[in-house]
Scaffold this motif. Structure first.
Motif, PDB file in Angstrom:
ATOM      1  N   GLU A   1       0.843  -1.207   0.093  1.00 56.12           N
ATOM      2  CA  GLU A   1      -0.115   0.177   0.010  1.00 56.12           C
ATOM      3  C   GLU A   1       0.814   1.244  -0.097  1.00 56.12           C
ATOM      4  O   GLU A   1       1.742   1.293   0.603  1.00 56.12           O
ATOM      5  CB  GLU A   1      -0.904   0.038   1.303  1.00 56.12           C
ATOM      6  CG  GLU A   1      -1.731  -1.003   1.249  1.00 56.12           C
ATOM      7  CD  GLU A   1      -2.621  -1.359   2.578  1.00 56.12           C
ATOM      8  OE1 GLU A   1      -3.571  -2.088   2.631  1.00 56.12           O
ATOM      9  OE2 GLU A   1      -2.123  -0.895   3.556  1.00 56.12           O
ATOM     10  N   GLN A   2       0.661   2.249  -0.892  1.00 58.24           N
ATOM     11  CA  GLN A   2       1.178   3.488  -1.067  1.00 58.24           C
ATOM     12  C   GLN A   2       0.679   4.689  -0.294  1.00 58.24           C
ATOM     13  O   GLN A   2      -0.462   4.678   0.051  1.00 58.24           O
ATOM     14  CB  GLN A   2       1.223   4.021  -2.610  1.00 58.24           C
ATOM     15  CG  GLN A   2       2.320   5.013  -2.679  1.00 58.24           C
ATOM     16  CD  GLN A   2       2.485   5.287  -4.207  1.00 58.24           C
ATOM     17  OE1 GLN A   2       1.842   4.625  -4.992  1.00 58.24           O
ATOM     18  NE2 GLN A   2       3.383   6.249  -4.464  1.00 58.24           N
ATOM     19  N   TYR A   3       1.805   5.312   0.626  1.00 54.45           N
ATOM     20  CA  TYR A   3       1.459   6.636   1.271  1.00 54.45           C
ATOM     21  C   TYR A   3       0.838   7.451   0.105  1.00 54.45           C
ATOM     22  O   TYR A   3       1.231   7.943  -0.854  1.00 54.45           O
ATOM     23  CB  TYR A   3       2.885   7.212   1.661  1.00 54.45           C
ATOM     24  CG  TYR A   3       2.638   8.804   2.192  1.00 54.45           C
ATOM     25  CD1 TYR A   3       1.660   8.714   3.268  1.00 54.45           C
ATOM     26  CD2 TYR A   3       3.556   9.428   2.217  1.00 54.45           C
ATOM     27  CE1 TYR A   3       1.485  10.154   3.905  1.00 54.45           C
ATOM     28  CE2 TYR A   3       3.599  10.583   2.485  1.00 54.45           C
ATOM     29  CZ  TYR A   3       2.526  10.903   3.735  1.00 54.45           C
ATOM     30  OH  TYR A   3       2.675  12.318   4.223  1.00 54.45           O
ATOM     31  N   THR A   4      -0.328   8.335   0.588  1.00 50.55           N
ATOM     32  CA  THR A   4      -0.874   9.282  -0.588  1.00 50.55           C
ATOM     33  C   THR A   4      -0.148  10.570  -0.464  1.00 50.55           C
ATOM     34  O   THR A   4      -0.463  11.268  -1.431  1.00 50.55           O
ATOM     35  CB  THR A   4      -2.438   9.695  -0.025  1.00 50.55           C
ATOM     36  OG1 THR A   4      -2.230  10.230   1.483  1.00 50.55           O
ATOM     37  CG2 THR A   4      -3.162   8.242   0.043  1.00 50.55           C
ATOM     38  N   GLY A   5       0.763  10.891   0.332  1.00 50.11           N
ATOM     39  CA  GLY A   5       1.322  12.098   0.267  1.00 50.11           C
ATOM     40  C   GLY A   5       0.860  13.143   1.115  1.00 50.11           C
ATOM     41  O   GLY A   5       1.217  14.402   1.273  1.00 50.11           O
TER      42      GLY A   5
END
Length: 133
Positions: free
Chosen positions: A54-58
């Motif tokens: 899962e990626q960090y949205t920023g």
């Protein structure tokens, strides 16, 4: 510039690995201490069904917590109607669709997370449900 980082959920261990790196189809996690010591361990393959990346949205929620793909968000919006403040509260899941991070409500409605960031609070994720604080 947006910080790019990932986390990995292990279905087998029922836990998250934060501070991970993806190298040549392998998932590496830094299991070192919090004092700058790094200890990178190969925990599996990106092709292994046991791990979900899962990626960090920023962006961060209104309390300063990082918002990742797969997080369950509580959105609280206030608006003025007829000299009265109305509060609309709902939950949505963070997904990556059509090239951007979006909030998807249970009824299927979608909105860009960037439009709601200051109204969001992370209350859990699709794997572990936390109680609202």
């Amino acid at each position: 510039m947006r910080e790019i980082k990932f986390r990995a959920w292990s279905n087998y261990e029922q836990k998250y690995y934060y501070n991970i790196g993806l190298i040549n189809d392998s998932i590496y996690a830094d299991l070192g201490d919090n004092y700058g010591e790094e200890e990178w361990i190969n925990i599996g393959s990106v092709f292994d069904d046991d791990y979900i990346i899962e990626q960090y949205t920023g962006i961060k929620d209104r309390r300063g917590f990082d918002i990742y793909e797969g997080d369950i968000i509580e959105v609280e919006e206030k608006e003025c109607q007829y000299n009265e403040v109305m509060t609309n509260k709902y939950q949505a899941t963070v997904v990556f669709r059509e090239g951007c991070f979006k909030l998807v409500e249970e009824n299927g409605l979608m909105d860009m997370i960037y439009n709601k960031a200051d109204k969001c609070k992370v209350i859990g994720n699709i794997h572990i449900r936390r109680t609202s604080k």
